[in-house]
Every structure is written in structure tokens, then in C-alpha cells.
Design a protein around this motif. Structure first.
Motif, PDB file in Angstrom:
ATOM      1  N   SER A   1      38.587  49.776  44.487  1.00 41.46           N
ATOM      2  CA  SER A   1      37.466  49.481  43.594  1.00 41.46           C
ATOM      3  C   SER A   1      36.206  50.209  44.043  1.00 41.46           C
ATOM      4  CB  SER A   1      37.209  47.979  43.561  1.00 41.46           C
ATOM      5  OG  SER A   1      36.042  47.672  42.820  1.00 41.46           O
TER       6      SER A   1
ATOM      7  N   THR B   1      30.979  44.729  21.647  1.00 38.97           N
ATOM      8  CA  THR B   1      31.496  45.294  22.877  1.00 38.97           C
ATOM      9  C   THR B   1      31.717  46.798  22.751  1.00 38.97           C
ATOM     10  OG1 THR B   1      32.573  43.218  23.468  1.00 38.97           O
ATOM     11  CG2 THR B   1      33.374  45.219  24.535  1.00 38.97           C
TER      12      THR B   1
ATOM     13  N   LEU C   1      30.896  45.151  31.556  1.00 37.51           N
ATOM     14  CA  LEU C   1      32.308  45.274  31.186  1.00 37.51           C
ATOM     15  C   LEU C   1      33.011  46.307  32.067  1.00 37.51           C
ATOM     16  CD1 LEU C   1      31.924  45.264  27.304  1.00 37.51           C
ATOM     17  CD2 LEU C   1      32.824  43.409  28.716  1.00 37.51           C
ATOM     18  N   VAL C   2      32.347  47.451  32.284  1.00 36.90           N
ATOM     19  CA  VAL C   2      32.915  48.490  33.135  1.00 36.90           C
ATOM     20  C   VAL C   2      33.067  47.985  34.568  1.00 36.90           C
ATOM     21  CG1 VAL C   2      32.563  50.792  34.092  1.00 36.90           C
ATOM     22  CG2 VAL C   2      31.997  50.344  31.701  1.00 36.90           C
ATOM     23  N   SER C   3      32.081  47.246  35.040  1.00 36.10           N
ATOM     24  CA  SER C   3      32.129  46.717  36.407  1.00 36.10           C
ATOM     25  C   SER C   3      33.304  45.768  36.591  1.00 36.10           C
ATOM     26  CB  SER C   3      30.816  45.985  36.734  1.00 36.10           C
ATOM     27  OG  SER C   3      29.722  46.874  36.673  1.00 36.10           O
ATOM     28  N   GLU C   4      33.513  44.898  35.623  1.00 34.24           N
ATOM     29  CA  GLU C   4      34.638  43.966  35.709  1.00 34.24           C
ATOM     30  C   GLU C   4      35.965  44.728  35.736  1.00 34.24           C
ATOM     31  OE1 GLU C   4      34.895  40.718  36.233  1.00 34.24           O
ATOM     32  OE2 GLU C   4      32.730  40.769  36.549  1.00 34.24           O
ATOM     33  N   TRP C   5      36.033  45.763  34.943  1.00 34.83           N
ATOM     34  CA  TRP C   5      37.256  46.558  34.925  1.00 34.83           C
ATOM     35  C   TRP C   5      37.484  47.229  36.277  1.00 34.83           C
ATOM     36  CZ3 TRP C   5      37.941  51.883  35.576  1.00 34.83           C
ATOM     37  CH2 TRP C   5      39.249  52.339  35.368  1.00 34.83           C
ATOM     38  N   LEU C   6      36.407  47.755  36.857  1.00 30.35           N
ATOM     39  CA  LEU C   6      36.529  48.432  38.144  1.00 30.35           C
ATOM     40  C   LEU C   6      36.922  47.461  39.253  1.00 30.35           C
ATOM     41  CD1 LEU C   6      33.449  50.819  37.907  1.00 30.35           C
ATOM     42  CD2 LEU C   6      35.844  51.509  38.018  1.00 30.35           C
TER      43      LEU C   6
ATOM     44  N   THR D   1      34.403  53.067  41.825  1.00 28.30           N
ATOM     45  CA  THR D   1      33.061  52.736  41.342  1.00 28.30           C
ATOM     46  C   THR D   1      32.040  53.764  41.801  1.00 28.30           C
ATOM     47  OG1 THR D   1      33.608  50.375  41.390  1.00 28.30           O
ATOM     48  CG2 THR D   1      31.283  50.958  41.234  1.00 28.30           C
TER      49      THR D   1
ATOM     50  N   ASN E   1      38.754  44.785  38.801  1.00 28.75           N
ATOM     51  CA  ASN E   1      40.093  44.265  38.545  1.00 28.75           C
ATOM     52  C   ASN E   1      41.155  45.350  38.418  1.00 28.75           C
ATOM     53  OD1 ASN E   1      39.090  41.601  38.427  1.00 28.75           O
ATOM     54  ND2 ASN E   1      38.460  41.904  36.307  1.00 28.75           N
ATOM     55  N   VAL E   2      40.736  46.624  38.488  1.00 27.88           N
ATOM     56  CA  VAL E   2      41.690  47.712  38.291  1.00 27.88           C
ATOM     57  C   VAL E   2      42.727  47.749  39.407  1.00 27.88           C
ATOM     58  CG1 VAL E   2      40.382  49.487  39.542  1.00 27.88           C
ATOM     59  CG2 VAL E   2      41.903  50.136  37.654  1.00 27.88           C
TER      60      VAL E   2
END
Length: 443
Positions: free
Chosen positions: A341, A2, A326-331, A345, A333-334
Motif C-alpha cells: 500500500s 462518485t 475513494l482512491v485512498s481506501e482502494w490503495l 500510494t 485495501n488493494v
């Protein structure tokens, strides 16, 4: 693994920015950066290029082929006919030379909103703007920021109905019209316009307090004799007519006034083609000059298309990597707010590519459908994406920024701070305003 995936994305972006700063072409920079991102995310060399880079390139180039062709030609013929100069002279007469910064912003903004490509408008307004700041004794270091303020903020992205790519791309994803979320767009456009103007006037005052005005020895990298004399310009009605025709037809075609509504890309292409014809019809005595400009545009349009599309292709590789997932999931869920979001993004993707419509395309390819399934209003998402696209896209590695500073013969290192405020910070703050407005139901 990761950590390596994320490191690959960060390193790829750093390589892209470094190569662009060093003067490498967009295609070389994007290819090298794409390979860095792909290899550090487990892709092979040819997998990165043939499976992701090339399809991303072809998809965007095919979709935007005629947009770039007609926009470049349109900008050329408007300039050759003298219409762009007449528009500038008209605003000088209205506001006076002492408000040169305001005139530059309004002139550039009107041309951009009237369909002149934001990528090529600098070639039209720079000779006029140079004369204006010289006569108003304004430090030339403010000139690039003044041009980019009118070129790449309120008229390009915020105001509803703009025929520029950042307002077209979201419509192709969300099935909206160019007029999506008009109230939010108008409010953000006004804030961008007023904020940029007040900042530039404040800086001009500060320079004058230090005894710094226009440097008589300064120059630009265009021949100032390309300025069209006032007496050689068409009348006000003829000058504004092609811009009015473009906007009215564009809104009519996309709104279904003449039958079935056209998609945003088809509508802007059709309206722009008719406006190009109108320039010839309205200026029969300048047919040869305008035709020469038409031919110049037909030869020069591929450069801007390549610069944009190479960044889209780089983004296609990035989008396929595990690190981007991983970045997309963070964006996503931020924040519990889908509009936050979307703002983050689009802003981040535009910052990565240094390209407004490119960053929008990458962001919406990756998360657009999920924003809708999360309950996002298509009109609200359209306007947030459009407003967000004109913030971080204007970081120093942006091709438009480097072009304007080069033509103005100014150092990015010394003068970029002014463009940062007018084209990055203020627009991003307006993106936050847009999120607040749509979240409370204002569209």
C-alpha cells in the motif's frame, strides 16, 4: 456523484500535465488544476483555494524554507570554489574517459549524496559531462538520462543517510533517522546504480553499432567555458572536505552524538550551514568568487521552492476531495501488505505531482498514520517511501526532467525513453524489491 469525484481527479491531473507540457508556470498550472479538482468534487472556488491550497502551500514552505535556501547556496559555492570540478576530474582519473557515462553518474551521485541539491546539481555537472561525452564519442541523446540517473535515483532516495528531501520527509512523519532501514536502502541503491549504468552502456553500444556517436554540431544551453580548468581547482582533500563535513555532521546531529538528537530537517540545515562556512574557510583566495556565488544562491532559491510547494498545494486540494478518499481506501485495501500500500500510494502521488518529496508528503499526510496503526514498521515505511519517491516522480511532466532536457538541448519526445528506464522503471522495480526485503524482516 462518485464517478464525478473520480473524474475530477483524473481531469485535474490531465490538466496539470498538459499545462506544464505547454510551458505554463508551476503556480498557474497547479492553481488551475486545483480548481478543476475542487469544483468537480463539490468545492467552491474560494473554498478550494483558501481552505486547502493556501494552507497546504504555507505548511510545506514553512517546514522546508531553510532546506531550499541552504541547499541552493551550497550548490552554488561548491561549484564556484572548483570543488565540484575537482571531484569530477578525480573520478575521470580513476575510471578513465572511456567510461564517461559511469563518471557522470558517480560524480553527480557523489555531489547529491554530499548535499548539493538534486534540483541544482545539473548546473554544476553539465559542462563537465558535455566535455566527457564529446571526448568519448557518446551520443548526446543519452546525456540527460545519464545526469538524471545520478541526480534523482540512488543518491537522492535509496542510500541511507542522504540529506536530500525524499530521505528527510519520511523522517518528519515516522520519527525515524536518515539511516532508516540501511540494508534495504543500500541494496536498492546498488540495484539502481548498476541497473542504470548497464542500460546506458547497452544503449551507447547500440547507437555505435548504427554508426551514431557524438554529433559535432550539438550544443547545450550553458556556456561550456564555465568549466573550471583542472589547475584552478582546489586539491582533492579540500574539494571533498565540505561534502564529508556535511554528511558526518548531518548523521551526528540526527543521531544525537552531540546531545539530544535533532529532527532530520534541523540536522540537515545545521550541517549544510556549517559546510557552507567551511567552503569559505578552505578557499580564502577565492573569497570574492565564492561570495558572489553565495549571493546568487540567496536570490535563486525561491524558484525551486515555489515549484515544489505549488505541487504540494495542489495535492492538499486533491487530498481533501471525496474522490481522493475513494482512491485512498482502494490503495489501503488493494493488498493485505501495508508495505505494498505504501509503495503504490507514494508512487501514484509522486506521479500525480511529478515531484518526489511532494508526492511523499501528500501520501503520508493522507495515510501515514493508518500505515502505522496497521502494524507497519516506521523504518521500513521510511525506506519504502523514500525509494518509491524516485520512480514515477520522473514522468515527463516532472520539472526536473524538463529542466535537464532543456539545458541539454534535447527533445523530451525523442530522448525521454532513456530517462524513463534509468529514473522511472528501474527505481520502481527497486521499490518492489524494498517491499520484499522489509516484508521478510530485512531492514
Amino acid at each position: 456523484m462518485t464517478v464525478m469525484n473520480l473524474l475530477g481527479l483524473v481531469l485535474a491531473i490531465a490538466v496539470l500535465i498538459f499545462l506544464i507540457f505547454k510551458g505554463c508556470s508551476a503556480i498557474v498550472s497547479s492553481l488551475v488544476a486545483a480548481l478543476v479538482a475542487g469544483l468537480l468534487n463539490g468545492f467552491g472556488v474560494w473554498e478550494s483555494l483558501s481552505a486547502y491550497y493556501v494552507p497546504g502551500f504555507l505548511n510545506f514552505a514553512g517546514k522546508m524554507f531553510f532546506v531550499f535556501l541552504f541547499a541552493t547556496i551550497y550548490g552554488k559555492v561548491i561549484g564556484a570554489s572548483g570543488s565540484a570540478h575537482r571531484i569530477a576530474y578525480t573520478f575521470v582519473d580513476i575510471f578513465g574517459k572511456k567510461h564517461a557515462l559511469l563518471v557522470i553518474g558517480i560524480t553527480t551521485g557523489v555531489l547529491v549524496y554530499g548535499g548539493v541539491s538534486a534540483m541544482v546539481v545539473v548546473f554544476t555537472v553539465l559542462p563537465i559531462a558535455y566535455v566527457l561525452i564529446k571526448e568519448a564519442d557518446i551520443p548526446k541523446i543519452l546525456l540527460p538520462a545519464a545526469i538524471t540517473w545520478g541526480q534523482a535515483t540512488f543518491a537522492m532516495s535509496a542510500l541511507p543517510g542522504s540529506p536530500q528531501n525524499p530521505n528527510i520527509v519520511p523522517a518528519t512523519f515516522f520519527g525515524t533517522t536518515p539511516m532508516a532501514a540501511p540494508v534495504t536502502g543500500i541494496i536498492c541503491g546498488i540495484l539502481m546504480f548498476v541497473g542504470g549504468w548497464l542500460y546506458l552502456e547497452w544503449q551507447n553500444k547500440r547507437y555505435h553499432e548504427k554508426g551514431i556517436g557524438f554529433d559535432a554540431g550539438s550544443k547545450i544551453n550553458l556556456k561550456t567555458d564555465s568549466e573550471v580548468r583542472r589547475e584552478d581547482c582546489p586539491g582533492v582533500v579540500k574539494a571533498f572536505a565540505p561534502l564529508v563535513i556535511l554528511i558526518v555532521l548531518y548523521l551526528a546531529f540526527s543521531g544525537g552524538v552531540f546531545g539530544s538528537a535533532m529532527d532530520a530537517v534541523t540536522a540537515v540545515n545545521t550541517a549544510m550551514f556549517i559546510s557552507i562556512v567551511a567552503v569559505f574557510v578552505l578557499n580564502p583566495g577565492k573569497f570574492n568568487v565564492i561570495m558572489a556565488a553565495f549571493m546568487d544562491g540567496s536570490r535563486e532559491w525561491t524558484g525551486p521552492l515555489m515549484n515544489f510547494t505549488c505541487m504540494i498545494a495542489f495535492g492538499a486540494v486533491v487530498q481533501a476531495t471525496p474522490g481522493f478518499a475513494l482512491v485512498s481506501e482502494w490503495l489501503l485495501n488493494v493488498s493485505g501488505n501495508v508495505y505494498v500500500s505504501a509503495l503504490l500510494t507514494v508512487s501514484i502521488m509522486c506521479g500525480i505531482t511529478g515531484n518526489g518529496s511532494g508526492g511523499e508528503t501528500i501520501a503520508m499526510n493522507a495515510l501515514g498514520e493508518r500505515w502505522l496503526t496497521m502494524g507497519g514498521n516506521p523504518q521500513a515505511l521510511h525506506r519504502i517511501a523514500s525509494v518509491a519517491s524516485c520512480g514515477f516522480d520522473s514522468l515527463p511532466h516532472c520539472g526536473g526532467i524538463t529542466t535537464v532536457y532543456g539545458l541539454c538541448d534535447e527533445s523530451i519526445g525523442k530522448g525521454y525513453i532513456h530517462a524513463f528506464f534509468t529514473t522511472t522503471l528501474i527505481p520502481f522495480l527497486c521499490g518492489i524489491v524494498a517491499v520484499v526485503l522489509v516484508s521478510v524482516g530485512i531492514l
